[in-house]
Design an enzyme around this catalytic site. Structure first.
Site, PDB file in Angstrom:
ATOM      1  N   HIS A 125       0.846  -1.274   0.010  1.00 23.26           N
ATOM      2  CA  HIS A 125       0.185   0.059  -0.079  1.00 23.26           C
ATOM      3  C   HIS A 125       0.888   1.418  -0.145  1.00 23.26           C
ATOM      4  O   HIS A 125       2.044   1.080   0.528  1.00 23.26           O
ATOM      5  CB  HIS A 125      -0.720   0.068   1.137  1.00 23.26           C
ATOM      6  CG  HIS A 125      -1.793   1.093   1.140  1.00 23.26           C
ATOM      7  ND1 HIS A 125      -2.859   1.301   0.345  1.00 23.26           N
ATOM      8  CD2 HIS A 125      -1.974   2.198   1.890  1.00 23.26           C
ATOM      9  CE1 HIS A 125      -3.729   2.387   0.394  1.00 23.26           C
ATOM     10  NE2 HIS A 125      -2.937   2.838   1.771  1.00 23.26           N
ATOM     11  N   HIS A 177      -3.598   9.250   1.300  1.00 24.23           N
ATOM     12  CA  HIS A 177      -3.361   8.025   0.520  1.00 24.23           C
ATOM     13  C   HIS A 177      -4.798   7.703  -0.171  1.00 24.23           C
ATOM     14  O   HIS A 177      -5.806   8.115   0.420  1.00 24.23           O
ATOM     15  CB  HIS A 177      -3.042   6.656   1.353  1.00 24.23           C
ATOM     16  CG  HIS A 177      -3.713   6.231   2.640  1.00 24.23           C
ATOM     17  ND1 HIS A 177      -4.336   5.120   2.880  1.00 24.23           N
ATOM     18  CD2 HIS A 177      -4.201   7.164   3.555  1.00 24.23           C
ATOM     19  CE1 HIS A 177      -5.251   5.128   3.911  1.00 24.23           C
ATOM     20  NE2 HIS A 177      -5.088   6.315   4.482  1.00 24.23           N
ATOM     21  N   CYS A 186      -3.284   2.759  -5.366  1.00 22.80           N
ATOM     22  CA  CYS A 186      -2.796   3.604  -4.507  1.00 22.80           C
ATOM     23  C   CYS A 186      -1.322   4.010  -4.964  1.00 22.80           C
ATOM     24  O   CYS A 186      -0.907   5.081  -4.700  1.00 22.80           O
ATOM     25  CB  CYS A 186      -2.759   2.963  -3.129  1.00 22.80           C
ATOM     26  SG  CYS A 186      -1.926   1.544  -2.718  1.00 22.80           S
TER      27      CYS A 186
END
Length: 170
Positions: A25, A37, A115
């Protein structure tokens, strides 16, 4: 053990890579212990297989959260690895654009708009994902190996099958 802010202090605009097991991530450090994010609704620290459900969603929300809330107990590191390929944008521009996107729902696609694409676009102005590219390279390599394997089996079948026919006709 995961680094702490005492071990490794991110600078404004740095990309944070968080290791979630089978994927990473990504977030952008915006200062004062916070990151921005893009997260699918099922993206949670330590989410493991549950977080993998993000492959099924089409939308994600941009969040500003404390670095430690996003990292949880997962390993993480500062990773500005594309600095060798692209010129990073000014930290002020990165942070300003990141903050302007907080709360916005964006299209999400694990292979086309994840992401990592989001974080790299903020830092470099380029939406790129190395983990997607690497996954594609692995798929291509496995596919090529499978084709070679099928070719070897077919060749062996041809050779041994033709040898059997020769024995039967004698």
């Amino acid at each position: 053990m995961a680094p702490t802010l005492y071990d490794e202090k991110p600078e404004v605009g740095d990309l944070i890579e968080i290791f979630r097991g089978s994927y990473q991530h990504w977030a952008v450090y915006v200062g004062d212990g916070f990151v921005v994010h893009m997260a699918a609704p099922c993206e949670v620290p330590g989410g493991g297989p549950g977080s993998m459900m993000s492959v099924l969603v089409e939308k994600a929300i941009v969040k500003k959260e404390a670095l430690w809330d996003v990292v949880g107990t997962d390993q993480w590191k500062i990773n500005n690895g594309l600095d060798e390929k692209y010129e990073p944008r000014a930290a002020g521009v990165i942070v300003s654009e990141a903050r302007a996107l907080v709360g916005v729902e964006l299209p999400y696609g694990v292979f086309s708009r994840n992401c990592e694409h989001f974080a790299n676009e903020l830092r470099y102005g380029k939406a790129e994902s190395r983990q997607v590219r690497q996954a594609g390279e692995v798929v291509m390599a496995v596919g090529a190996a499978a084709l070679v394997g099928v070719g070897i089996v077919a060749l062996a079948a041809t050779l041994f099958g033709s040898n059997k026919k020769n024995k039967d006709t004698k």
